[in-house]
Design a protein around this motif. Structure first.
Motif, PDB file in Angstrom:
ATOM      1  N   UNK A   1      25.142  43.929  34.807  1.00 14.95           N
ATOM      2  CA  UNK A   1      26.245  43.570  33.909  1.00 14.95           C
ATOM      3  C   UNK A   1      27.283  44.694  33.877  1.00 14.95           C
ATOM      4  N   UNK A   2      28.508  44.349  33.542  1.00 15.81           N
ATOM      5  CA  UNK A   2      29.629  45.303  33.553  1.00 15.81           C
ATOM      6  C   UNK A   2      29.326  46.532  32.713  1.00 15.81           C
ATOM      7  N   UNK A   3      28.681  46.390  31.578  1.00 12.51           N
ATOM      8  CA  UNK A   3      28.422  47.519  30.680  1.00 12.51           C
ATOM      9  C   UNK A   3      27.396  48.488  31.240  1.00 12.51           C
ATOM     10  N   UNK A   4      26.536  48.035  32.154  1.00 11.89           N
ATOM     11  CA  UNK A   4      25.496  48.893  32.717  1.00 11.89           C
ATOM     12  C   UNK A   4      25.896  49.526  34.050  1.00 11.89           C
TER      13      UNK A   4
ATOM     14  N   UNK B   1      32.637  51.770  42.326  1.00 14.21           N
ATOM     15  CA  UNK B   1      33.497  52.280  43.382  1.00 14.21           C
ATOM     16  C   UNK B   1      32.751  52.736  44.637  1.00 14.21           C
ATOM     17  N   UNK B   2      31.444  52.647  44.640  1.00 15.36           N
ATOM     18  CA  UNK B   2      30.654  53.034  45.806  1.00 15.36           C
ATOM     19  C   UNK B   2      30.487  51.863  46.762  1.00 15.36           C
ATOM     20  N   UNK B   3      29.442  51.915  47.582  1.00 21.91           N
ATOM     21  CA  UNK B   3      29.211  50.857  48.565  1.00 21.91           C
ATOM     22  C   UNK B   3      28.902  49.522  47.901  1.00 21.91           C
ATOM     23  N   UNK B   4      28.208  49.538  46.759  1.00 23.84           N
ATOM     24  CA  UNK B   4      27.931  48.277  46.067  1.00 23.84           C
ATOM     25  C   UNK B   4      29.225  47.622  45.601  1.00 23.84           C
ATOM     26  N   UNK B   5      30.152  48.426  45.110  1.00 20.81           N
ATOM     27  CA  UNK B   5      31.446  47.886  44.691  1.00 20.81           C
ATOM     28  C   UNK B   5      32.237  47.356  45.866  1.00 20.81           C
TER      29      UNK B   5
ATOM     30  N   UNK C   1      33.896  38.507  45.088  1.00 19.79           N
ATOM     31  CA  UNK C   1      33.314  38.131  43.801  1.00 19.79           C
ATOM     32  C   UNK C   1      34.265  38.422  42.641  1.00 19.79           C
ATOM     33  N   UNK C   2      35.072  39.468  42.758  1.00 24.92           N
ATOM     34  CA  UNK C   2      35.993  39.830  41.686  1.00 24.92           C
ATOM     35  C   UNK C   2      37.411  39.578  42.200  1.00 24.92           C
ATOM     36  N   UNK C   3      38.004  38.477  41.813  1.00 26.22           N
ATOM     37  CA  UNK C   3      39.271  38.061  42.413  1.00 26.22           C
ATOM     38  C   UNK C   3      40.420  39.009  42.090  1.00 26.22           C
TER      39      UNK C   3
END
Length: 191
Positions: free
Chosen positions: A15-18, A25-29, A37-39
């Motif tokens: 979730x965004x808060x965690x 901003x890393x590889x997952x981002x 996923x995030x338009x």
């Protein structure tokens, strides 16, 4: 089956808060950005296809400029020259200008000193120095001053390297000519 369970699942999103900065901003981002996923972030990072905005960017429009005034967002750092959007009228072109060396002969000594002291390491400094030397001024390297012989007093030769006489120095700090008796070493002047 055992190997697949050892690897972390790529589909798990926190979730965004965690989320930490590394998650955002890393590889997952980056992975969520590439998947779209995030338009909002996807539009900012990857941009928008200009064809969707109504601009025809097909190959048949290669010679067409998008804007006459906006060359590039990187124009300040670009090394290529931009064509000016104006043409100089013919009546503004000047061709019969005399050489600068000829004009310097018309200047007073004070004007030549001004050019010499205000234009360091410039062609004008060299040209003014040449004209001053043509007028019997010499530059003293040690004093960094211009000097010339006083015409009313003849100098006396002291030895092969020096002479004693009355000289007129140009003082650039007070902007005046100063008359002094002085022993001149020949090696210290620019001939």
């Amino acid at each position: 089956m055992g190997k697949e369970q050892d690897q972390p699942s790529l589909n798990t999103t926190k979730p965004e808060s965690e989320q930490t900065d590394m998650d955002r901003y890393g590889l997952n981002g980056l992975l969520s950005l590439v998947r779209g996923e995030q338009s909002d972030q996807n539009t900012v990072a990857l941009g928008t296809d200009l064809n969707f905005l109504g601009l025809d960017l097909s190959s048949r429009t290669d010679g067409v400029k998008l804007s006459k005034t906006f060359a590039s967002p990187w124009i300040e750092t670009s090394r290529s020259e931009v064509e000016p959007q104006f043409k100089t009228p013919e009546e503004f072109h000047i061709s019969d200008v005399s050489k600068l060396e000829e004009k310097l002969t018309l200047f007073t000594d004070e004007t030549l000193f001004y050019i010499f002291y205000t234009r360091p390491r410039d062609v004008l400094q060299e040209l003014s120095a040449r004209e001053l030397m043509n007028r019997n001024w010499r530059f003293h390297k040690g004093l960094s001053l211009w000097l010339t012989k006083d015409q009313s007093v003849e100098p006396i030769q002291q030895d092969a390297q020096s002479e004693r006489g009355v000289y007129i120095f140009f003082d650039p700090h007070n902007w005046e000519r100063v008359k002094k008796e002085f022993i001149l070493q020949y090696a210290s002047i620019v001939a």
